[in-house]
Write a protein that holds these residues in place. Structure first.
Motif, PDB file in Angstrom:
ATOM      1  N   ASN A   1      -7.189  -2.271  -6.534  1.00 41.31           N
ATOM      2  CA  ASN A   1      -6.607  -3.126  -5.496  1.00 41.31           C
ATOM      3  C   ASN A   1      -6.518  -2.387  -4.158  1.00 41.31           C
ATOM      4  O   ASN A   1      -5.571  -2.545  -3.396  1.00 41.31           O
ATOM      5  CB  ASN A   1      -5.226  -3.635  -5.944  1.00 41.31           C
ATOM      6  CG  ASN A   1      -4.718  -4.758  -5.073  1.00 41.31           C
ATOM      7  OD1 ASN A   1      -5.513  -5.427  -4.413  1.00 41.31           O
ATOM      8  ND2 ASN A   1      -3.424  -4.976  -5.034  1.00 41.31           N
TER       9      ASN A   1
ATOM     10  N   ARG B   1     -10.186   2.782   8.482  1.00 39.98           N
ATOM     11  CA  ARG B   1     -10.088   3.335   7.128  1.00 39.98           C
ATOM     12  C   ARG B   1     -11.000   2.558   6.163  1.00 39.98           C
ATOM     13  O   ARG B   1     -11.738   3.152   5.377  1.00 39.98           O
ATOM     14  CB  ARG B   1      -8.623   3.260   6.667  1.00 39.98           C
ATOM     15  CG  ARG B   1      -8.328   3.932   5.345  1.00 39.98           C
ATOM     16  CD  ARG B   1      -8.439   5.439   5.466  1.00 39.98           C
ATOM     17  NE  ARG B   1      -8.530   6.082   4.176  1.00 39.98           N
ATOM     18  CZ  ARG B   1      -7.515   6.623   3.539  1.00 39.98           C
ATOM     19  NH1 ARG B   1      -6.314   6.620   4.075  1.00 39.98           N
ATOM     20  NH2 ARG B   1      -7.681   7.201   2.372  1.00 39.98           N
TER      21      ARG B   1
ATOM     22  N   GLU C   1       0.844  -1.207   0.000  1.00 42.79           N
ATOM     23  CA  GLU C   1       0.000   0.000   0.000  1.00 42.79           C
ATOM     24  C   GLU C   1       0.872   1.245   0.000  1.00 42.79           C
ATOM     25  O   GLU C   1       0.563   2.237  -0.666  1.00 42.79           O
ATOM     26  CB  GLU C   1      -0.936  -0.020   1.211  1.00 42.79           C
ATOM     27  CG  GLU C   1      -2.049  -1.056   1.066  1.00 42.79           C
ATOM     28  CD  GLU C   1      -2.729  -1.446   2.365  1.00 42.79           C
ATOM     29  OE1 GLU C   1      -3.641  -2.282   2.310  1.00 42.79           O
ATOM     30  OE2 GLU C   1      -2.337  -0.930   3.437  1.00 42.79           O
TER      31      GLU C   1
ATOM     32  N   SER D   1       2.214   1.905  -3.588  1.00 38.57           N
ATOM     33  CA  SER D   1       1.273   2.538  -4.522  1.00 38.57           C
ATOM     34  C   SER D   1       1.039   4.002  -4.136  1.00 38.57           C
ATOM     35  O   SER D   1       0.865   4.857  -5.003  1.00 38.57           O
ATOM     36  CB  SER D   1      -0.043   1.764  -4.597  1.00 38.57           C
ATOM     37  OG  SER D   1      -0.737   1.832  -3.393  1.00 38.57           O
ATOM     38  N   ALA D   2       1.051   4.288  -2.827  1.00 35.68           N
ATOM     39  CA  ALA D   2       0.857   5.684  -2.394  1.00 35.68           C
ATOM     40  C   ALA D   2       2.018   6.568  -2.862  1.00 35.68           C
ATOM     41  O   ALA D   2       1.814   7.689  -3.321  1.00 35.68           O
ATOM     42  CB  ALA D   2       0.723   5.745  -0.876  1.00 35.68           C
TER      43      ALA D   2
ATOM     44  N   SER E   1       0.712  10.169  -4.535  1.00 34.74           N
ATOM     45  CA  SER E   1      -0.343  10.552  -3.587  1.00 34.74           C
ATOM     46  C   SER E   1       0.234  11.017  -2.254  1.00 34.74           C
ATOM     47  O   SER E   1      -0.329  11.880  -1.597  1.00 34.74           O
ATOM     48  CB  SER E   1      -1.277   9.373  -3.315  1.00 34.74           C
ATOM     49  OG  SER E   1      -1.836   8.903  -4.492  1.00 34.74           O
TER      50      SER E   1
ATOM     51  N   GLY F   1      -5.961   0.719  -3.644  1.00 28.60           N
ATOM     52  CA  GLY F   1      -5.032   1.854  -3.652  1.00 28.60           C
ATOM     53  C   GLY F   1      -5.555   3.044  -4.407  1.00 28.60           C
ATOM     54  O   GLY F   1      -6.721   3.057  -4.796  1.00 28.60           O
ATOM     55  N   PRO F   2      -4.742   4.062  -4.637  1.00 25.13           N
ATOM     56  CA  PRO F   2      -3.369   4.179  -4.138  1.00 25.13           C
ATOM     57  C   PRO F   2      -3.341   4.286  -2.604  1.00 25.13           C
ATOM     58  O   PRO F   2      -4.231   4.907  -2.037  1.00 25.13           O
ATOM     59  CB  PRO F   2      -2.897   5.498  -4.754  1.00 25.13           C
ATOM     60  CG  PRO F   2      -3.837   5.825  -5.838  1.00 25.13           C
ATOM     61  CD  PRO F   2      -5.130   5.198  -5.487  1.00 25.13           C
ATOM     62  N   GLY F   3      -2.335   3.714  -2.008  1.00 32.85           N
ATOM     63  CA  GLY F   3      -2.275   3.633  -0.553  1.00 32.85           C
ATOM     64  C   GLY F   3      -3.466   2.811  -0.076  1.00 32.85           C
ATOM     65  O   GLY F   3      -3.662   1.696  -0.549  1.00 32.85           O
ATOM     66  N   GLN F   4      -4.281   3.412   0.804  1.00 36.51           N
ATOM     67  CA  GLN F   4      -5.490   2.718   1.284  1.00 36.51           C
ATOM     68  C   GLN F   4      -6.741   3.489   0.873  1.00 36.51           C
ATOM     69  O   GLN F   4      -7.790   3.323   1.478  1.00 36.51           O
ATOM     70  CB  GLN F   4      -5.451   2.607   2.799  1.00 36.51           C
ATOM     71  CG  GLN F   4      -4.404   1.639   3.326  1.00 36.51           C
ATOM     72  CD  GLN F   4      -4.498   1.499   4.819  1.00 36.51           C
ATOM     73  OE1 GLN F   4      -4.487   2.490   5.549  1.00 36.51           O
ATOM     74  NE2 GLN F   4      -4.610   0.282   5.308  1.00 36.51           N
TER      75      GLN F   4
ATOM     76  N   THR G   1      -7.891   6.833 -11.108  1.00 37.65           N
ATOM     77  CA  THR G   1      -7.496   5.690 -10.256  1.00 37.65           C
ATOM     78  C   THR G   1      -6.052   5.794  -9.740  1.00 37.65           C
ATOM     79  O   THR G   1      -5.666   5.048  -8.855  1.00 37.65           O
ATOM     80  CB  THR G   1      -7.645   4.357 -11.012  1.00 37.65           C
ATOM     81  OG1 THR G   1      -6.993   4.474 -12.262  1.00 37.65           O
ATOM     82  CG2 THR G   1      -9.099   4.013 -11.222  1.00 37.65           C
ATOM     83  N   ALA G   2      -5.269   6.696 -10.300  1.00 34.89           N
ATOM     84  CA  ALA G   2      -3.893   6.858  -9.816  1.00 34.89           C
ATOM     85  C   ALA G   2      -3.805   7.969  -8.767  1.00 34.89           C
ATOM     86  O   ALA G   2      -2.717   8.320  -8.325  1.00 34.89           O
ATOM     87  CB  ALA G   2      -2.970   7.175 -10.984  1.00 34.89           C
ATOM     88  N   SER G   3      -4.945   8.511  -8.370  1.00 31.28           N
ATOM     89  CA  SER G   3      -4.930   9.596  -7.384  1.00 31.28           C
ATOM     90  C   SER G   3      -5.726   9.173  -6.159  1.00 31.28           C
ATOM     91  O   SER G   3      -6.835   8.642  -6.282  1.00 31.28           O
ATOM     92  CB  SER G   3      -5.558  10.844  -8.017  1.00 31.28           C
ATOM     93  OG  SER G   3      -6.218  11.621  -7.048  1.00 31.28           O
ATOM     94  N   SER G   4      -5.162   9.457  -4.983  1.00 33.41           N
ATOM     95  CA  SER G   4      -5.858   9.013  -3.771  1.00 33.41           C
ATOM     96  C   SER G   4      -7.169   9.779  -3.573  1.00 33.41           C
ATOM     97  O   SER G   4      -8.066   9.307  -2.887  1.00 33.41           O
ATOM     98  CB  SER G   4      -4.948   9.159  -2.552  1.00 33.41           C
ATOM     99  OG  SER G   4      -4.463  10.467  -2.478  1.00 33.41           O
TER     100      SER G   4
END
Lengths: 434, 308
Positions: free
Chosen positions: B254, B84, A403, A406-407, A412, B256-259, B167-170
């Motif tokens: 999946n 989260r 995770e 990807s962040a 991000s 993301g990004p991050g959580q 989808t590539a931006s949180s």
């Protein structure tokens, strides 16, 4: 009266028949130590993964009394399906560890037989053996040990007028080369990018963990990833490589990126040698000259034995195996992890765990495998450290780090903030929780 | 001539035959229903009961489960990732439910007319629902591509200089997933609304029209009240579906990004099947189950009060 008697007889016959059927079902195949033995073994994607058949055939040739049959699982859900089978008591006699991080689940779950005697007989030429040792006992043996290299396109280097990599490549030199390649390819009118970095966390985290002195996955301190991430971000910002967002949204395939000459260099595991050879043969990849070099190093101190990473692929014996089959299973493990199995695997372009001169010879005799000095040096000289050090916490930590990856790569979260957050999460969710 | 009956009336042969036939009919009926009940008990009820038990244990699938009481649930209280995932699930549901409701009802109203080619449009609207989720996710990811995607190119035509990263931006990943979720499911709920619209008596519309009610007034005062049972059913189904969202997010982002798009179902999958912590994963499942139950019960209560 007669009718009742007939009914009783029929009932008795039915019960007897059922009992006999049940007994027959429950009994295992006769596997006395002297007679023929059939071992079952787990496998995945049998059509595109020839290594299993190669090992089974090679062993059967040497031991005509022992036959290895496969139980095929879905490649993506391999561990889930295998776990379900083992828990239900219907697992295969011998099973492969597709990923090292799940080995500990099988070991801690008492699903593996002690194979220390097999390990003792293998000698010191087998890489990755130590990963399968817990409290001094070896539970599996590796038959394959992939390592990460830099694949490079010799034609694109020549077109860009850039000097190809050397044995002693540092990250600073790699960065300079990538910048020169970007400029050179542009001047030459080539649409190719200087590099392709796939979306996996391994492409950044694997090398950082392997190459940074004192780096520890279980420490909860992930500052050592920072320089590797900053370098990766710099390269995608400069346009030297496709950015992470594009690679994920467009579902880019790394095989196509390098195989169709859209990238001049690519960090990838050694399994890609066999893939590229096969794809060039089938026409799925274009025809061009290529080679592989060691992964760039922190400095010149490791130039004789460049440090890289990669997990072994191992085989273990199901603890619930019929005891009459144990001897044959152990002989099979000795073969696959030893020089015999290694030579068989090398002859189809797979990197085996055991590296000897004979194995290297078989590997470079495969038609299409590059035979230049640098590729030979890279194959024969590397210190491969595990990407997933064996620990009960590894799977959970790698989830957090995925995770984080990807962040960071999507832009991000800033690198330091994301790594600090990953450390805090690792400590609270995994390392400090019971 | 008189007869006396001792010990009550005796059952005759005819009675016995009747009883036998009745019992046989019951047995025949049960034999039709039994396989379904057995299947339900074995494949649904059993696992659900097991889930509740496992949620109080520490079990990694091999060997016996160790009873740890409420430990899994107390750990959930302090688990930032669970919080989260819960918030993301609520975020998804809060937008996905009303948007799907409105678009599917709108589509149903639009396609409830006698238009040329209406059957084609109905099929076209339903088509995403039967298309593979993986194909949908890949196609939409391409549409959402930051630089080369058609969506951002169209936004550029309208003067948007800094289009979203989708989808590539949180920030934009969840809205992107919601858009795709609504697009995929609106066809299915449209069909339910279409079925509901067939039950609206045309004479009510006729009477309203004679009374001078305009289209909006007819929709508000005739169509919507008549559609209440369908709307209630759609809302309940949508709520449960939104809380359980999994496959679309797994393939598209999946988590993301991050959580930023991590939802409860995916967190259950991660803890259970990836990390082999089945006790903990079961506890999260119980929470998700309780959440679905709570919202559904609230919806039932509100619906009953409205109908009272």
């Amino acid at each position: 009266m007669r009718h009742r008697h007939a009914r009783r007889t029929a009932l008795a016959v039915a019960v007897t028949a059922l009992t006999l059927t049940a007994t027959a079902c429950g009994a295992d195949e006769a596997a006395d130590s002297g007679g023929p033995v059939t071992l079952t073994m787990s496998a995945w994607s049998l059509n595109s993964t020839p290594e299993f058949q190669k090992l089974a055939d090679g062993f059967h040739q040497r031991n005509p009394d022992v036959k290895v049959e496969f139980k095929e699982y879905d490649a993506t859900n391999y561990d889930t399906q295998l776990t379900a089978d083992l828990a239900a008591g219907s697992g295969p006699d011998v099973f492969a560890h597709k990923t090292l991080k799940n080995f500990i689940t099988y070991q801690a779950g008492e699903q593996l037989l002690d194979v220390s005697d097999v390990a003792d007989g293998l000698g010191d030429k087998v890489n990755g053996l130590g990963n399968y040792k817990v409290d001094g006992v070896t539970y599996s043996v590796p038959y394959r040990q992939d390592s990460w290299y830099v694949f490079y396109n010799k034609d694109l280097f020549a077109a860009a007028g850039v000097t190809p990599p050397t044995e002693a490549w540092t990250w600073a030199e790699y960065e300079r080369t990538v910048a020169d390649l970007s400029a050179g390819l542009k001047t030459a009118g080539s649409p190719a990018k200087a590099a392709y970095q796939h979306v996996w966390q391994s492409t950044v985290q694997g090398l950082a963990l392997a190459q940074t002195p004192g780096a520890d996955l279980n420490s909860g301190d992930y500052g050592y990833y920072a320089p590797y991430y900053q370098r990766a971000l710099k390269q995608q910002e400069s346009g030297a490589q496709v950015d992470y967002g594009t690679a994920t949204t467009n579902t880019l395939q790394y095989q196509a990126q390098f195989g169709t000459q859209q990238a001049a260099t690519m960090l990838m595991g050694s399994w890609y040698v066999a893939t590229l050879v096969a794809q060039q043969k089938s026409g799925a990849a274009q025809s061009f000259k290529w080679g592989f070099a060691p992964a760039p190093q922190r400095d010149a101190s490791t130039k004789d034995k460049p440090v890289t990473f990669g997990d072994p692929t191992g085989l273990g014996i199901n603890a619930a195996i019929d005891e009459n089959k144990v001897k044959a299973a152990k002989e099979f493990l000795s073969y696959v992890a030893g020089e015999g199995g290694a030579t068989a695997l090398a002859s189809i372009g797979i990197t085996p765990a055991a590296l000897t001169e004979q194995v290297a010879k078989a590997y470079f005799e495969v038609q299409g495998v590059p035979t230049d000095e640098l590729s030979l040096f890279t194959f024969n000289n590397h210190d491969t450290r595990p990407e997933n050090p064996v620990s009960p916490q590894t799977a959970a930590l790698q989830n957090i780090l995925q995770e984080t990856h990807s962040a960071i790569m999507s832009g991000s979260t800033p690198v330091d903030e994301a790594l600090a957050k990953a450390g805090a999460r690792a400590r609270s969710e995994v390392l400090e929780s019971k | 001539m008189s007869t006396t009956t001792v010990g009550g009336p005796r059952s005759t042969g005819a009675d016995r035959t009747k009883r036998w036939y009745r019992a046989r009919r019951s047995l025949q009926g049960a034999s039709f229903v039994l396989p379904n009940f057995l299947g339900f008990g074995l494949l649904t009820l059993g696992p659900v009961v097991a889930l509740f038990y496992i949620s109080f244990t520490n079990w990694n699938v091999f060997g016996k489960a160790k009873w740890i009481g409420l430990d899994n649930f107390t750990r959930l209280l302090g688990d930032a990732s669970f919080h989260r995932a819960l918030l993301n699930t609520l975020y998804y549901s809060a937008f996905h439910i009303p948007l799907t409701l409105v678009t599917s009802l709108g589509l149903a109203l639009l396609l409830n007319r006698k238009l040329r080619g209406v059957a084609f449009f109905r099929t076209a609207a339903f088509f995403p629902y039967v298309t593979s989720i993986v194909a949908i996710a890949i196609a939409w990811n391409l549409l959402f591509s930051r630089d080369a995607g058609p969506i951002n190119q169209i936004l550029g035509l309208f003067g948007v200089d800094d289009p979203p990263g989708w989808t590539a931006s949180s920030t934009w990943a969840m809205p992107a997933v919601i858009i795709v979720g609504v697009w995929r499911e609106m066809g299915y709920y449209m069909l339910l609304f279409l079925a509901g619209l067939q039950t609206v008596p045309p004479e009510l519309h006729e009477a309203a029209r004679i009374d001078g009610a305009n289209a909006w007034a007819r929709f508000r005062n005739v169509t919507l009240p008549c559609l209440r049972p369908t709307t209630f059913f759609v809302t309940v189904m949508l709520t449960i579906g939104s809380f359980k969202v999994f496959d679309l997010i797994l393939v598209m982002t999946n988590g993301g990004p991050g959580q930023s798009t991590l939802v409860l179902s995916q967190y259950i999958y991660q803890k259970g099947l990836v990390e082999n912590r089945f006790g903990y994963a079961s506890a999260i499942s119980v929470v998700l189950f309780a959440l679905c139950m709570l919202v559904t019960v609230v919806q039932f209560v509100i619906n009953r009060r409205r109908n009272a």
